[in-house]
Design an enzyme around this catalytic site. Structure first.
Site, PDB file in Angstrom:
ATOM      1  N   GLU A 159      18.018  76.075  10.548  1.00  0.00           N
ATOM      2  CA  GLU A 159      19.192  75.276  10.877  1.00  0.00           C
ATOM      3  C   GLU A 159      20.478  75.968  10.412  1.00  0.00           C
ATOM      4  O   GLU A 159      21.511  75.845  11.062  1.00  0.00           O
ATOM      5  CB  GLU A 159      19.075  73.869  10.280  1.00  0.00           C
ATOM      6  CG  GLU A 159      17.959  73.026  10.874  1.00  0.00           C
ATOM      7  CD  GLU A 159      17.968  72.987  12.396  1.00  0.00           C
ATOM      8  OE1 GLU A 159      19.029  72.766  13.008  1.00  0.00           O
ATOM      9  OE2 GLU A 159      16.892  73.209  12.986  1.00  0.00           O
ATOM     10  N   TRP A 197      21.287  78.500  13.054  1.00  0.00           N
ATOM     11  CA  TRP A 197      21.861  77.840  14.234  1.00  0.00           C
ATOM     12  C   TRP A 197      23.316  77.467  13.972  1.00  0.00           C
ATOM     13  O   TRP A 197      24.173  77.617  14.839  1.00  0.00           O
ATOM     14  CB  TRP A 197      21.061  76.586  14.606  1.00  0.00           C
ATOM     15  CG  TRP A 197      19.854  76.872  15.426  1.00  0.00           C
ATOM     16  CD1 TRP A 197      18.560  76.660  15.085  1.00  0.00           C
ATOM     17  CD2 TRP A 197      19.825  77.437  16.747  1.00  0.00           C
ATOM     18  NE1 TRP A 197      17.726  77.052  16.101  1.00  0.00           N
ATOM     19  CE2 TRP A 197      18.476  77.531  17.135  1.00  0.00           C
ATOM     20  CE3 TRP A 197      20.815  77.860  17.636  1.00  0.00           C
ATOM     21  CZ2 TRP A 197      18.084  78.027  18.366  1.00  0.00           C
ATOM     22  CZ3 TRP A 197      20.421  78.372  18.867  1.00  0.00           C
ATOM     23  CH2 TRP A 197      19.083  78.453  19.222  1.00  0.00           C
ATOM     24  N   TRP A 202      27.900  61.674  35.543  1.00  0.00           N
ATOM     25  CA  TRP A 202      27.089  60.866  34.650  1.00  0.00           C
ATOM     26  C   TRP A 202      27.134  59.420  35.153  1.00  0.00           C
ATOM     27  O   TRP A 202      28.195  58.848  35.285  1.00  0.00           O
ATOM     28  CB  TRP A 202      27.617  60.962  33.225  1.00  0.00           C
ATOM     29  CG  TRP A 202      27.660  62.381  32.730  1.00  0.00           C
ATOM     30  CD1 TRP A 202      28.709  63.249  32.824  1.00  0.00           C
ATOM     31  CD2 TRP A 202      26.609  63.101  32.106  1.00  0.00           C
ATOM     32  NE1 TRP A 202      28.381  64.462  32.291  1.00  0.00           N
ATOM     33  CE2 TRP A 202      27.079  64.400  31.829  1.00  0.00           C
ATOM     34  CE3 TRP A 202      25.312  62.776  31.729  1.00  0.00           C
ATOM     35  CZ2 TRP A 202      26.310  65.371  31.216  1.00  0.00           C
ATOM     36  CZ3 TRP A 202      24.538  63.740  31.105  1.00  0.00           C
ATOM     37  CH2 TRP A 202      25.042  65.021  30.858  1.00  0.00           C
ATOM     38  N   ASN A 234      16.347  66.701  12.444  1.00  0.00           N
ATOM     39  CA  ASN A 234      16.744  67.498  13.599  1.00  0.00           C
ATOM     40  C   ASN A 234      15.906  67.195  14.840  1.00  0.00           C
ATOM     41  O   ASN A 234      16.438  67.132  15.952  1.00  0.00           O
ATOM     42  CB  ASN A 234      16.686  68.990  13.278  1.00  0.00           C
ATOM     43  CG  ASN A 234      17.286  69.815  14.386  1.00  0.00           C
ATOM     44  OD1 ASN A 234      18.446  69.626  14.732  1.00  0.00           O
ATOM     45  ND2 ASN A 234      16.500  70.694  14.974  1.00  0.00           N
ATOM     46  N   TRP A 250      27.293  63.573  27.433  1.00  0.00           N
ATOM     47  CA  TRP A 250      26.940  64.105  26.117  1.00  0.00           C
ATOM     48  C   TRP A 250      28.070  63.966  25.102  1.00  0.00           C
ATOM     49  O   TRP A 250      27.817  63.827  23.909  1.00  0.00           O
ATOM     50  CB  TRP A 250      26.493  65.566  26.220  1.00  0.00           C
ATOM     51  CG  TRP A 250      27.538  66.517  26.734  1.00  0.00           C
ATOM     52  CD1 TRP A 250      27.792  66.830  28.034  1.00  0.00           C
ATOM     53  CD2 TRP A 250      28.477  67.259  25.955  1.00  0.00           C
ATOM     54  NE1 TRP A 250      28.831  67.725  28.119  1.00  0.00           N
ATOM     55  CE2 TRP A 250      29.267  68.003  26.850  1.00  0.00           C
ATOM     56  CE3 TRP A 250      28.723  67.364  24.595  1.00  0.00           C
ATOM     57  CZ2 TRP A 250      30.286  68.849  26.422  1.00  0.00           C
ATOM     58  CZ3 TRP A 250      29.745  68.206  24.167  1.00  0.00           C
ATOM     59  CH2 TRP A 250      30.514  68.929  25.076  1.00  0.00           C
ATOM     60  N   TRP A 263      24.444  69.051  20.774  1.00  0.00           N
ATOM     61  CA  TRP A 263      24.598  68.126  21.905  1.00  0.00           C
ATOM     62  C   TRP A 263      24.613  68.874  23.232  1.00  0.00           C
ATOM     63  O   TRP A 263      24.015  68.439  24.206  1.00  0.00           O
ATOM     64  CB  TRP A 263      25.840  67.250  21.733  1.00  0.00           C
ATOM     65  CG  TRP A 263      25.495  66.063  20.905  1.00  0.00           C
ATOM     66  CD1 TRP A 263      25.643  65.914  19.553  1.00  0.00           C
ATOM     67  CD2 TRP A 263      24.878  64.863  21.376  1.00  0.00           C
ATOM     68  NE1 TRP A 263      25.141  64.697  19.164  1.00  0.00           N
ATOM     69  CE2 TRP A 263      24.678  64.031  20.262  1.00  0.00           C
ATOM     70  CE3 TRP A 263      24.472  64.419  22.624  1.00  0.00           C
ATOM     71  CZ2 TRP A 263      24.090  62.768  20.370  1.00  0.00           C
ATOM     72  CZ3 TRP A 263      23.895  63.172  22.730  1.00  0.00           C
ATOM     73  CH2 TRP A 263      23.702  62.363  21.612  1.00  0.00           C
TER      74      TRP A 263
END
Length: 192
Positions: free
Chosen positions: A1, A4, A32, A67, A85, A108
Site C-alpha cells: 500500500e 501504491w 452515470w 483495502n 466515482w 477510486w
C-alpha cells in the site's frame, strides 16, 4: 500500500487533472445513471448486500476500511449503482482517518476503471462472491450487521437467498447485480 501511495503521488504530480476528472479523459463522458437514493443507501450501509453494508457501517463508525473492502464498495458504487466515482471519492475524503489525496483518488479511479492503471471495465466484482471468498463464515458481516447474526452464512452471502430469511430490520437489495453489471458494461462501451 505504501508503494501504491507513492505511485499515485507521482500520478498526481505528473497528471494534476486527475483531481477533477478521469486520468483517461475519454471516460469523463461516461453517463452515470445511478440514483441519489442509491447513493444514500450505500453511505448508510443499507444496500441489501451484507458485505457492502457491513463495510460501510464500519466505515461510518470508525473512519477505517480494509483495502479489499475499499475496492469492493467502490466497485459496487460505480458498477452496480452506476454512481459517479467522484461522489464516492468525496465521501471517503471526508470520512477516512488515513486520508491521502493521491491514494484515495487513485484507488477510486482504479475501481471505477477510469484511472491510469485501471481495473479493466469489463471486470466487475460480484459482491456475493467477494463476500464468500473473504468472509466465508460471515464473521465480519455479523459483527457489523447484528440483525443478521443468527443467520446461516449461505443465506448472508447471497442477497437473493437472503430475501426469504431476511429479518425485517434488514433491507432488500437496492439493485440486482446481474442486471446492473450489464448496464455498466453498456455504459463503458458507449463512452469508448
Amino acid at each position: 500500500e505504501l508503494i501504491w501511495r507513492e505511485f499515485y503521488k507521482m500520478i498526481l504530480y505528473t497528471s494534476p487533472w486527475v483531481v477533477t476528472g478521469a486520468f483517461k479523459k475519454g471516460f469523463d463522458r461516461l453517463r452515470w445513471g445511478g440514483k441519489d437514493l442509491w447513493f444514500k443507501r450505500w453511505v448508510q450501509g443499507e444496500t441489501g448486500y451484507p458485505i457492502i453494508d457491513a463495510a460501510m457501517r464500519e466505515f461510518a463508525d470508525t473512519g477505517r476500511m480494509h483495502n479489499r473492502l475499499r475496492m469492493v464498495v467502490a466497485q459496487f458504487l460505480t458498477k452496480d449503482l452506476l454512481i459517479h466515482w467522484q461522489r464516492g471519492e468525496a465521501h471517503f475524503a471526508a470520512k477516512l482517518l488515513d486520508f491521502d489525496l493521491s491514494a484515495n483518488n487513485g484507488g477510486w479511479q482504479w475501481s471505477a476503471s477510469v484511472g491510469c492503471d485501471a481495473q479493466p471495465y469489463f471486470r466487475i466484482f460480484n459482491p456475493s462472491l467477494q463476500s464468500k471468498k473473504f468472509d466465508p463464515d460471515a464473521e465480519y458481516i455479523k459483527r457489523h450487521l447484528p440483525e443478521l447474526r443468527d443467520l446461516n452464512p449461505k443465506f448472508i452471502h447471497d442477497p437473493l437467498r437472503l430475501a426469504s430469511h431476511r429479518p425485517k430490520a434488514y433491507p432488500p437489495p437496492v439493485v440486482a447485480h446481474s442486471e446492473m453489471r450489464l448496464l455498466a458494461l453498456e455504459m463503458f462501451k458507449e463512452a469508448r
